[in-house]
Scaffold this active site. Sequence first.
Site, PDB file in Angstrom:
ATOM      1  N   ALA A  13       2.740   5.384  -5.918  1.00 50.74           N
ATOM      2  CA  ALA A  13       2.481   6.149  -4.706  1.00 50.74           C
ATOM      3  C   ALA A  13       1.494   5.502  -3.754  1.00 50.74           C
ATOM      4  CB  ALA A  13       2.005   7.552  -5.073  1.00 50.74           C
ATOM      5  N   CYS A  14       1.571   4.209  -3.560  1.00 52.95           N
ATOM      6  CA  CYS A  14       0.698   3.538  -2.593  1.00 52.95           C
ATOM      7  C   CYS A  14       1.400   3.401  -1.247  1.00 52.95           C
ATOM      8  CB  CYS A  14       0.308   2.151  -3.096  1.00 52.95           C
ATOM      9  SG  CYS A  14      -0.514   2.145  -4.696  1.00 52.95           S
ATOM     10  N   THR A  15       0.599   3.176  -0.201  1.00 50.71           N
ATOM     11  CA  THR A  15       1.146   2.976   1.138  1.00 50.71           C
ATOM     12  C   THR A  15       0.400   1.830   1.806  1.00 50.71           C
ATOM     13  OG1 THR A  15       1.574   5.359   1.319  1.00 50.71           O
ATOM     14  CG2 THR A  15       1.647   4.075   3.357  1.00 50.71           C
ATOM     15  N   ARG A 219       6.198   9.436   3.030  1.00 56.44           N
ATOM     16  CA  ARG A 219       4.990   8.739   3.472  1.00 56.44           C
ATOM     17  C   ARG A 219       5.347   7.578   4.394  1.00 56.44           C
ATOM     18  NH1 ARG A 219       3.218   6.336  -0.640  1.00 56.44           N
ATOM     19  NH2 ARG A 219       4.456   7.196  -2.329  1.00 56.44           N
TER      20      ARG A 219
END
Length: 339
Positions: A13-15, A219
């Site tokens: 769940a990184c951006t 996201r």
Amino acid sequence: MSTNLLGHPAADACTRLVYHGAHDEVITARSMDWKTDVGTNLWVFPRGMKRSGEAGPNSVRWTSKYGSVIASGYDISTTDGMNEAGLVANVLWLVESSYPKYDGRTPGLSLAAWAQYVLDNFATVQEAVDALARQPFTIVTATVPGEGRLATLHLSLSDASGDSAIIEYIDGKQVIHHSRAYQVMTNSPTFEKQLALNEYWTQIGGTVMLPGTNRASDRFARAAFYVNAIPKTESPVDAIASVFSVIRNVSVPFGITTPDQPNISSTRWRTVADQKRKLYFFESALTPNVFWVDLKKLDFSEGTGKVMKLDLGPDQTHIYSGMANDRFVETRPFRFLGL
């Protein structure tokens, strides 16, 4: 290979996003989302460091041409960072990643050192893409112990000109997406499919409706809209504030759990790299303020430059304020996790 090689199963769940501002301002931000403490510290690496790909007898070897400031994972891997030329590298989880089988006879590079290899060797995205396209090494990963699955990452690059690239390994083959337009990267699905999904939201328009969940595709859509909606201000301070506001918008609230989506994790920390002014900002979810490192005021020279570490503490709870250059302590370099 340990779970500590960025291989925790709940790291999905990184951006990452790149802002193109006024007066050639380029700023890259990323969030690090992880279920548990990722053991991050900041490190200064000078030029002239002799490196090994940590993949056995035929590891690729190189000497760093550029100094860099990086954020480590468990002090065994480079997860994020910027070099003195303004090149930024970020690694994010991609469950669809599939690396070539390594025969041990060709040059090998541990996944833990992938981002550092680029930061050490290249000043621009174009240089990196040209070199990586020749496939000078085989990326080496392994199953996560007790999980029966591989540590799987993809790599994003951006430089001081605003150029950008995404490098993935799909079905055992390297895939490079190279364009200044590729400002955003999240996680699943593959980058090509992310672009297709984002087309839908682009047609709707972000002022009408944007998806609000923690899913990677949502996201991606929010980051892609907001990074181009914020003003191209004349003030670099305002630009940093705007970029921080976007990466916070696509962060996952601390402590949240999503029972039916165990791969969504809380945001642990965020970085913002000002590639024109060579400032590297760090914000922990568990401390009250942002601090930064000024790369222009560091000694990266091969003769007198030192490897230095800024200890961020458990869960990155040590508190620093303002420019933290003088808080780094000379430390022996960590060894990248490998075979």
